[in-house]
Design a protein around this motif. Structure first.
Motif, PDB file in Angstrom:
ATOM      1  N   ALA A 263      48.426  33.467  43.935  1.00 47.93           N
ATOM      2  CA  ALA A 263      49.084  34.962  43.438  1.00 47.93           C
ATOM      3  C   ALA A 263      49.417  36.565  44.023  1.00 47.93           C
ATOM      4  CB  ALA A 263      47.585  35.163  43.197  1.00 47.93           C
TER       5      ALA A 263
ATOM      6  N   SER B 186      53.735  36.189  39.490  1.00 50.19           N
ATOM      7  CA  SER B 186      52.795  35.140  39.757  1.00 50.19           C
ATOM      8  C   SER B 186      51.638  36.556  39.251  1.00 50.19           C
ATOM      9  CB  SER B 186      51.477  34.653  40.000  1.00 50.19           C
ATOM     10  OG  SER B 186      51.954  34.891  41.729  1.00 50.19           O
TER      11      SER B 186
ATOM     12  N   TRP C 255      52.049  37.745  36.194  1.00 47.94           N
ATOM     13  CA  TRP C 255      51.104  37.122  35.182  1.00 47.94           C
ATOM     14  C   TRP C 255      49.781  37.388  34.807  1.00 47.94           C
ATOM     15  CZ3 TRP C 255      52.688  33.230  31.890  1.00 47.94           C
ATOM     16  CH2 TRP C 255      51.883  32.251  31.732  1.00 47.94           C
ATOM     17  N   GLY C 256      48.996  37.667  35.677  1.00 50.25           N
ATOM     18  CA  GLY C 256      47.632  38.468  35.333  1.00 50.25           C
ATOM     19  C   GLY C 256      46.451  36.849  35.655  1.00 50.25           C
ATOM     20  N   ALA C 257      46.917  35.709  35.668  1.00 49.02           N
ATOM     21  CA  ALA C 257      45.676  34.959  35.104  1.00 49.02           C
ATOM     22  C   ALA C 257      45.305  34.119  36.935  1.00 49.02           C
ATOM     23  CB  ALA C 257      45.786  34.535  33.870  1.00 49.02           C
ATOM     24  N   ARG C 258      44.880  33.310  36.653  1.00 50.62           N
ATOM     25  CA  ARG C 258      44.471  32.004  37.762  1.00 50.62           C
ATOM     26  C   ARG C 258      44.597  30.385  36.924  1.00 50.62           C
ATOM     27  NH1 ARG C 258      45.548  36.624  39.141  1.00 50.62           N
ATOM     28  NH2 ARG C 258      45.152  36.857  41.617  1.00 50.62           N
ATOM     29  N   GLY C 259      45.013  29.882  37.266  1.00 50.88           N
ATOM     30  CA  GLY C 259      44.874  28.492  37.595  1.00 50.88           C
ATOM     31  C   GLY C 259      46.381  27.985  36.011  1.00 50.88           C
TER      32      GLY C 259
ATOM     33  N   VAL D 269      49.359  27.058  33.924  1.00 46.20           N
ATOM     34  CA  VAL D 269      50.597  27.852  33.382  1.00 46.20           C
ATOM     35  C   VAL D 269      51.010  27.400  32.799  1.00 46.20           C
ATOM     36  CG1 VAL D 269      52.612  29.260  33.749  1.00 46.20           C
ATOM     37  CG2 VAL D 269      50.809  29.004  35.862  1.00 46.20           C
TER      38      VAL D 269
ATOM     39  N   GLU E 229      44.458  30.781  43.796  1.00 45.37           N
ATOM     40  CA  GLU E 229      44.462  32.466  45.218  1.00 45.37           C
ATOM     41  C   GLU E 229      44.946  31.699  46.811  1.00 45.37           C
ATOM     42  OE1 GLU E 229      43.048  34.864  44.155  1.00 45.37           O
ATOM     43  OE2 GLU E 229      41.859  34.536  42.315  1.00 45.37           O
TER      44      GLU E 229
END
Length: 241
Positions: free
Chosen positions: A155, A209, A212-216, A218, A241
């Motif tokens: 991230a 990333s 991108w504003g999100a985890r997991g 893409v 993370e």
């Protein structure tokens, strides 16, 4: 007899003076051998240089190619006596494997109103079919892959990914992003932006990333324009993370 000789000398002198007042085109060479050239190595060119050895400005009226694969260009302005001009001849080797001999006819106001130039060589076929090396097609553009794979990205990090492309067509291809529709954190540019016939290039994607504003996982579509036609590249990866 003396009168006849004098008349002949006078006629010869008049003819010599008339010829001296004409343009006279003299090429340094009338033939060029390219040797072996790659089928998809792009067009090849040779410059035929000439000198105006006459006493009048020389003007080329036209240069006619005997084949659509051959395109000429030449000095458009009159060439003064003693000065040099040129005729450029370009040959496109795509789909023309094997030995070739191509002629162009130069027409001018010179004493020899028509001069024939020739280019020759051998077009070497690709050892690997283009469809195998660049299996994906978008309009006239071919790609090694349509998928942008970022892998695992921490991230806040930025990943740059390149996709190799080639233009096997006979016209320039303009490649540009559809800027208003790009996913958050994604930017795209083509290197070069205009891909000439037979030229290879890159589509470079920058994935931020943090934006991108999100985890997991893409997963997104990245739209590009190829000569105004819209196509999607596929963005795939994973933000951790």
């Amino acid at each position: 007899m003396t009168r006849l000789l004098s008349t002949l000398i006078l006629l010869w002198a008049m003819q010599t003076m008339a010829l001296a007042q004409q343009a006279d085109i003299a090429f340094e060479t009338l033939e060029h051998d390219f040797g072996d050239i790659a089928e998809l190595g792009g067009p090849v060119s040779f410059r035929f240089v000439y000198v105006n050895k006459g006493g009048k400005p020389l003007l080329i009226h036209s240069v006619e190619a005997t084949c659509g694969c051959t395109s000429p260009a030449w000095s458009m302005e009159p060439v003064a006596p003693g000065q040099k001009g040129f005729v450029d001849v370009t040959f496109d080797p795509r789909e023309r494997t094997g030995i070739f001999m191509k002629r162009v006819i130069v027409k001018s106001n010179a004493r020899d109103q028509k001069v024939e130039l020739m280019i020759k060589g051998t077009v070497v076929q690709r050892s690997t079919p283009l469809s195998a090396e660049f299996p994906y097609e978008m309009f006239d553009l071919r790609l090694k892959t349509p998928t942008i794979k970022t892998g695992s990205v921490k991230a806040g990090n930025v990943v740059i990914t390149d996709i190799e492309v080639i233009n096997p067509s006979r016209a320039n291809l303009l490649i540009e992003p559809l800027a208003d529709s790009l996913p958050a954190g994604v930017s795209v540019k083509a290197i070069p932006e205009v891909l000439r016939p037979g030229e290879k290039g890159l589509i470079r994607t920058e994935f931020d990333s943090g934006k991108w504003g999100a985890r997991g996982h893409v997963k997104a579509e990245v739209p590009i324009l190829i000569n105004t036609y819209k196509y999607d590249l596929h963005l795939r990866g994973f933000v951790v993370e």
